[in-house]
Design a protein around this motif. Structure first.
Motif, PDB file in Angstrom:
ATOM      1  N   LEU A  17       1.317  -1.682  -0.207  1.00  0.00           N
ATOM      2  CA  LEU A  17      -0.390  -0.408   0.096  1.00  0.00           C
ATOM      3  C   LEU A  17       0.529   1.513   0.250  1.00  0.00           C
ATOM      4  N   ALA A  21       0.884   4.274  -2.599  1.00  0.00           N
ATOM      5  CA  ALA A  21       0.112   5.293  -2.417  1.00  0.00           C
ATOM      6  C   ALA A  21      -0.538   6.600  -2.739  1.00  0.00           C
ATOM      7  N   LYS A  24      -1.775   8.830  -0.921  1.00  0.00           N
ATOM      8  CA  LYS A  24      -3.207   9.183  -0.148  1.00  0.00           C
ATOM      9  C   LYS A  24      -3.745   8.544   1.739  1.00  0.00           C
ATOM     10  N   ARG A  26      -5.091   6.498   3.689  1.00  0.00           N
ATOM     11  CA  ARG A  26      -5.606   4.168   3.703  1.00  0.00           C
ATOM     12  C   ARG A  26      -6.543   4.705   4.457  1.00  0.00           C
ATOM     13  N   GLU A  90     -10.276  10.306  -1.765  1.00  0.00           N
ATOM     14  CA  GLU A  90      -9.818   8.943  -2.669  1.00  0.00           C
ATOM     15  C   GLU A  90      -8.737   9.029  -1.308  1.00  0.00           C
ATOM     16  N   VAL A  91      -8.982   7.329  -1.405  1.00  0.00           N
ATOM     17  CA  VAL A  91      -8.345   6.647  -0.459  1.00  0.00           C
ATOM     18  C   VAL A  91      -7.532   5.530  -1.155  1.00  0.00           C
ATOM     19  N   VAL A  92      -6.317   4.524  -0.593  1.00  0.00           N
ATOM     20  CA  VAL A  92      -6.107   3.087  -0.260  1.00  0.00           C
ATOM     21  C   VAL A  92      -6.661   3.009   0.255  1.00  0.00           C
ATOM     22  N   PHE A  93      -6.923   1.238   0.261  1.00  0.00           N
ATOM     23  CA  PHE A  93      -8.151   0.089   1.110  1.00  0.00           C
ATOM     24  C   PHE A  93      -6.908  -0.306   1.926  1.00  0.00           C
ATOM     25  N   ASP A  94      -6.737  -0.867   3.249  1.00  0.00           N
ATOM     26  CA  ASP A  94      -5.991  -1.568   3.737  1.00  0.00           C
ATOM     27  C   ASP A  94      -6.677  -2.188   4.534  1.00  0.00           C
ATOM     28  N   ARG A 112     -17.528   2.549  -1.599  1.00  0.00           N
ATOM     29  CA  ARG A 112     -17.251   2.444  -2.632  1.00  0.00           C
ATOM     30  C   ARG A 112     -19.133   3.300  -3.085  1.00  0.00           C
ATOM     31  N   LYS A 117     -13.513   7.173  -3.417  1.00  0.00           N
ATOM     32  CA  LYS A 117     -12.581   5.882  -4.533  1.00  0.00           C
ATOM     33  C   LYS A 117     -11.479   5.111  -4.612  1.00  0.00           C
ATOM     34  N   PHE A 118     -11.199   3.999  -5.276  1.00  0.00           N
ATOM     35  CA  PHE A 118     -10.319   3.325  -4.583  1.00  0.00           C
ATOM     36  C   PHE A 118     -10.380   2.333  -5.580  1.00  0.00           C
TER      37      PHE A 118
END
Length: 118
Positions: A17, A21, A24, A26, A90-94, A112, A117-118
């Protein structure tokens, strides 16, 4: 033994991630046998921007249990709503050490639907 493999898996996911990233925040997920929790974390500042869990009073009243797919989807929508209010789109999914399946997938789908958004 199981804790070592879980820790290694979690570290591997976080390392991947961090590489993708691009600054972004998380969306981190924790699930227990009875509840599910989600929080959006800005790692650069070391601060939580938004959080939601099935243990909150408003969620406990509306949900049958905190340990099913419906609860996870509701928490995903709630954390997305709070993130949008905080200015995060916007995020990153952990997913941590969890498989992307069941409650974890439902939380991601709910987020979502909520507009992240990810």
């Amino acid at each position: 033994m199981a804790n070592d493999t879980t820790d290694r898996r979690k570290a591997r996911v976080r390392r991947t991630l961090r590489a993708r990233a691009y600054g972004k925040p998380r969306l981190s997920v924790f699930r227990s046998s009875k509840q599910i929790y989600a929080q959006i974390i800005d790692d650069e500042k070391g601060a939580t921007l938004a959080a939601a869990s099935s243990i909150e009073k408003t969620q406990r009243e509306g949900l049958k249990t905190g340990a099913d797919v419906d609860a996870a989807k509701a928490i995903g929508k709630l954390v997305a709503e709070r993130a949008l209010a905080a200015g995060v789109t916007e995020v990153v999914f952990d997913r941590g050490a969890y498989m992307y399946h069941g409650r974890v997938k439902a939380l991601a789908d709910g987020a979502r639907e909520g507009g992240l958004k990810f």
